[in-house]
Scaffold this motif. Structure first.
Motif, mmCIF file in Angstrom:
data_model
loop_
_atom_site.group_PDB
_atom_site.id
_atom_site.type_symbol
_atom_site.label_atom_id
_atom_site.label_comp_id
_atom_site.label_asym_id
_atom_site.label_seq_id
_atom_site.Cartn_x
_atom_site.Cartn_y
_atom_site.Cartn_z
ATOM 1 N N HIS A 53 0.833 -1.208 0.000
ATOM 2 C CA HIS A 53 0.000 0.000 0.000
ATOM 3 C C HIS A 53 0.867 1.257 0.000
ATOM 4 N N ILE A 54 1.926 1.241 0.783
ATOM 5 C CA ILE A 54 2.835 2.391 0.833
ATOM 6 C C ILE A 54 3.438 2.648 -0.539
ATOM 7 N N SER A 55 3.883 1.593 -1.181
ATOM 8 C CA SER A 55 4.460 1.729 -2.519
ATOM 9 C C SER A 55 3.424 2.261 -3.509
ATOM 10 N N GLU A 56 2.216 1.725 -3.452
ATOM 11 C CA GLU A 56 1.152 2.154 -4.369
ATOM 12 C C GLU A 56 0.777 3.617 -4.148
ATOM 13 N N PHE A 57 0.615 4.009 -2.895
ATOM 14 C CA PHE A 57 0.288 5.410 -2.600
ATOM 15 C C PHE A 57 1.420 6.341 -3.019
ATOM 16 N N SER A 58 2.644 5.926 -2.759
ATOM 17 C CA SER A 58 3.791 6.745 -3.159
ATOM 18 C C SER A 58 3.806 6.935 -4.671
ATOM 19 N N ASP A 59 3.586 5.851 -5.412
ATOM 20 C CA ASP A 59 3.551 5.934 -6.871
ATOM 21 C C ASP A 59 2.437 6.864 -7.350
ATOM 22 N N LEU A 60 1.278 6.763 -6.717
ATOM 23 C CA LEU A 60 0.152 7.635 -7.079
ATOM 24 C C LEU A 60 0.525 9.098 -6.869
ATOM 25 N N ILE A 61 1.069 9.402 -5.717
ATOM 26 C CA ILE A 61 1.411 10.789 -5.385
ATOM 27 C C ILE A 61 2.482 11.321 -6.333
ATOM 28 N N VAL A 62 3.493 10.523 -6.623
ATOM 29 C CA VAL A 62 4.528 10.944 -7.577
ATOM 30 C C VAL A 62 3.906 11.164 -8.950
ATOM 31 N N GLY A 63 3.003 10.278 -9.359
ATOM 32 C CA GLY A 63 2.332 10.422 -10.645
ATOM 33 C C GLY A 63 1.507 11.697 -10.751
ATOM 34 N N LEU A 64 1.074 12.206 -9.600
ATOM 35 C CA LEU A 64 0.318 13.463 -9.558
ATOM 36 C C LEU A 64 1.234 14.666 -9.358
ATOM 37 N N ASN A 65 2.546 14.432 -9.451
ATOM 38 C CA ASN A 65 3.572 15.466 -9.256
ATOM 39 C C ASN A 65 3.676 15.949 -7.820
ATOM 40 N N GLY A 66 3.409 15.031 -6.890
ATOM 41 C CA GLY A 66 3.559 15.345 -5.480
ATOM 42 C C GLY A 66 4.756 14.625 -4.895
ATOM 43 N N LEU A 67 5.045 14.915 -3.647
ATOM 44 C CA LEU A 67 6.157 14.292 -2.937
ATOM 45 C C LEU A 67 5.600 13.407 -1.823
ATOM 46 N N PRO A 68 5.854 12.084 -1.882
ATOM 47 C CA PRO A 68 5.356 11.193 -0.829
ATOM 48 C C PRO A 68 6.027 11.484 0.512
ATOM 49 N N THR A 69 5.429 10.993 1.553
ATOM 50 C CA THR A 69 5.991 11.125 2.894
ATOM 51 C C THR A 69 6.492 9.765 3.365
ATOM 52 N N ASN A 70 7.323 9.771 4.373
ATOM 53 C CA ASN A 70 7.786 8.523 4.990
ATOM 54 C C ASN A 70 7.533 8.529 6.494
ATOM 55 N N GLN A 71 6.580 9.326 6.930
ATOM 56 C CA GLN A 71 6.330 9.522 8.357
ATOM 57 C C GLN A 71 5.014 8.876 8.796
ATOM 58 N N PRO A 72 5.044 8.004 9.798
ATOM 59 C CA PRO A 72 3.793 7.496 10.373
ATOM 60 C C PRO A 72 3.230 8.477 11.397
ATOM 61 N N TYR A 73 1.990 8.245 11.778
ATOM 62 C CA TYR A 73 1.402 8.952 12.921
ATOM 63 C C TYR A 73 1.768 8.138 14.159
ATOM 64 N N THR A 74 2.896 8.449 14.770
ATOM 65 C CA THR A 74 3.383 7.631 15.881
ATOM 66 C C THR A 74 2.424 7.612 17.072
ATOM 67 N N GLU A 75 1.624 8.657 17.218
ATOM 68 C CA GLU A 75 0.682 8.697 18.337
ATOM 69 C C GLU A 75 -0.428 7.654 18.190
ATOM 70 N N LYS A 76 -0.576 7.083 17.003
ATOM 71 C CA LYS A 76 -1.592 6.052 16.765
ATOM 72 C C LYS A 76 -1.033 4.640 16.939
ATOM 73 N N ILE A 77 0.182 4.512 17.453
ATOM 74 C CA ILE A 77 0.829 3.207 17.582
ATOM 75 C C ILE A 77 0.978 2.878 19.061
ATOM 76 N N PRO A 78 0.008 2.161 19.610
ATOM 77 C CA PRO A 78 0.085 1.819 21.031
ATOM 78 C C PRO A 78 1.036 0.649 21.275
ATOM 79 N N THR A 79 1.433 0.504 22.504
ATOM 80 C CA THR A 79 2.235 -0.640 22.931
ATOM 81 C C THR A 79 1.279 -1.654 23.543
ATOM 82 N N LEU A 80 1.005 -2.712 22.775
ATOM 83 C CA LEU A 80 0.059 -3.742 23.205
ATOM 84 C C LEU A 80 0.747 -5.102 23.168
ATOM 85 N N PHE A 81 0.397 -5.954 24.109
ATOM 86 C CA PHE A 81 0.967 -7.297 24.187
ATOM 87 C C PHE A 81 -0.088 -8.377 23.970
ATOM 88 N N ASN A 82 -1.303 -8.093 24.381
ATOM 89 C CA ASN A 82 -2.402 -9.045 24.303
ATOM 90 C C ASN A 82 -2.901 -9.148 22.862
#
Length: 148
Positions: A53-82
């Motif tokens: 998905h990352i590759s596909e979105f990046s390709d789409l954005i480049v095809g639209l003359n945009g610059l892809p990002t490489n940054q996640p929303y780290t605040e949405k990544i909890p530390t879960l064990f269960n």
């Protein structure tokens, strides 16, 4: 909605894909319990899908003359064990993108251009992939996901 506004929205969607990749990889390393090995395999398979998905979105954005990002929303990544809590969170993440992409498709239609048409077609596949993931995880967790 103009093309530059759409590219920015797509960059945010790409950030969500990076978030999912990070979440799945991180959770694969943290998951504990009797069936941890099986959950780890599932989480790593989900991470592979997110890389696509990352590759596909990046390709789409480049095809639209945009610059892809490489940054996640780290605040949405909890530390879960269960594993159940991990799967619940995975469902929430995937449901969020389905909702976002349905909205984005409508915004792409409003553009009234071939770029908008292409974005619409692109998002249909993304919605299908994410919705299949939601349904698959729900099936695996049937009986353990009250309220889902």
């Amino acid at each position: 909605m103009n093309l530059q506004e759409m590219i920015e929205l797509l960059r945010n969607d790409l950030r969500n894909e990076w978030t999912h990749l990070t979440f799945y990889l991180y959770s694969a390393g943290l998951v504990q319990g009797l069936h941890a090995h099986e959950y780890k395999e599932l989480l790593l398979e989900e991470a592979k899908k997110e890389m696509e998905h990352i590759s596909e979105f990046s390709d789409l954005i480049v095809g639209l003359n945009g610059l892809p990002t490489n940054q996640p929303y780290t605040e949405k990544i909890p530390t879960l064990f269960n594993p159940i809590e991990i799967m619940k969170h995975a469902i929430l993440l995937e449901q969020e993108v389905v909702e976002n992409y349905c909205k984005r498709m409508k915004q792409a239609e409003e553009m009234g251009s071939t770029d908008g048409d292409w974005i619409h077609i692109f998002l249909e596949k993304q919605i299908e992939d994410s919705r299949k993931d939601v349904d698959h995880i729900k099936q695996i967790m049937r009986g353990n996901l009250a309220g889902f």
